[in-house]
Motif scaffolding. Sequence first.
Motif, short mmCIF file in Angstrom:
data_model
loop_
_atom_site.label_atom_id
_atom_site.label_comp_id
_atom_site.label_asym_id
_atom_site.label_seq_id
_atom_site.Cartn_x
_atom_site.Cartn_y
_atom_site.Cartn_z
N GLU A 260 0.83 -1.21 0.00
CA GLU A 260 0.00 0.00 0.00
C GLU A 260 0.87 1.26 0.00
O GLU A 260 0.65 2.18 -0.79
CB GLU A 260 -0.91 0.00 1.22
CG GLU A 260 -1.82 1.20 1.31
CD GLU A 260 -2.70 1.17 2.55
OE1 GLU A 260 -3.07 2.27 3.00
OE2 GLU A 260 -3.01 0.07 3.05
N LYS A 261 1.88 1.31 0.85
CA LYS A 261 2.74 2.49 0.93
C LYS A 261 3.58 2.66 -0.33
O LYS A 261 3.76 3.77 -0.83
CB LYS A 261 3.64 2.41 2.16
CG LYS A 261 2.89 2.64 3.44
CD LYS A 261 3.80 2.57 4.65
CE LYS A 261 2.98 2.74 5.92
NZ LYS A 261 3.78 2.57 7.12
N GLN B 232 1.48 4.09 -3.10
CA GLN B 232 1.28 5.54 -2.94
C GLN B 232 2.52 6.31 -3.39
O GLN B 232 2.42 7.32 -4.08
CB GLN B 232 0.96 5.88 -1.49
CG GLN B 232 -0.39 5.40 -1.03
CD GLN B 232 -0.59 5.57 0.47
OE1 GLN B 232 0.33 5.91 1.22
NE2 GLN B 232 -1.81 5.31 0.93
N LYS B 233 3.69 5.82 -3.00
CA LYS B 233 4.95 6.47 -3.41
C LYS B 233 5.08 6.46 -4.93
O LYS B 233 5.45 7.46 -5.53
CB LYS B 233 6.15 5.76 -2.79
CG LYS B 233 6.33 5.98 -1.32
CD LYS B 233 7.15 7.22 -1.13
CE LYS B 233 7.60 7.30 0.31
NZ LYS B 233 8.40 8.47 0.57
N ARG C 52 2.78 6.27 -7.23
CA ARG C 52 1.83 7.20 -7.85
C ARG C 52 2.22 8.66 -7.63
O ARG C 52 1.84 9.53 -8.41
CB ARG C 52 0.42 6.94 -7.33
CG ARG C 52 -0.21 5.71 -7.94
CD ARG C 52 -1.71 5.67 -7.64
NE ARG C 52 -2.26 4.41 -8.04
CZ ARG C 52 -2.57 3.41 -7.21
NH1 ARG C 52 -2.38 3.53 -5.92
NH2 ARG C 52 -3.08 2.30 -7.68
N SER C 53 2.99 8.93 -6.60
CA SER C 53 3.45 10.31 -6.39
C SER C 53 4.52 10.68 -7.43
O SER C 53 4.69 11.85 -7.76
CB SER C 53 3.99 10.51 -4.98
OG SER C 53 5.25 9.90 -4.80
#
Length: 108
Positions: free
Chosen positions: A50-51, A54-55, A57-58
């Motif tokens: 999950e983390k 997110q990274k 996609r940033s």
Amino acid sequence: MVWMQRRAWRILLVLMIVLCALSVLPQADSGESPANANRLSSKGEILSLEKISQKARSYKAGEILEVELEKKHGRYVYEIDILDAGSQVWELKLDAKTGQLLKMEQDD
């Protein structure tokens, strides 16, 4: 009849040579298993899926197509394929512990 036996022996010999050659070729690295990735994540050695998603996609917005965890040069690296809004596929390599972007390139 004798020529059939010789032919069978030749075929057998060729098959044995091929099998021996295949056994010494380098094997493709299929990455870490999901169970090992979960274990490493729970121990805090790598970021969770999950983390890391997110990274990723940033760094590049889009839909994540594939995530693979590999150990390269003594450290874990996530390889993530992302499909952007322009239908281009990007491969991102992120340090699995920190999420730092190591490499980003457009996939063919």
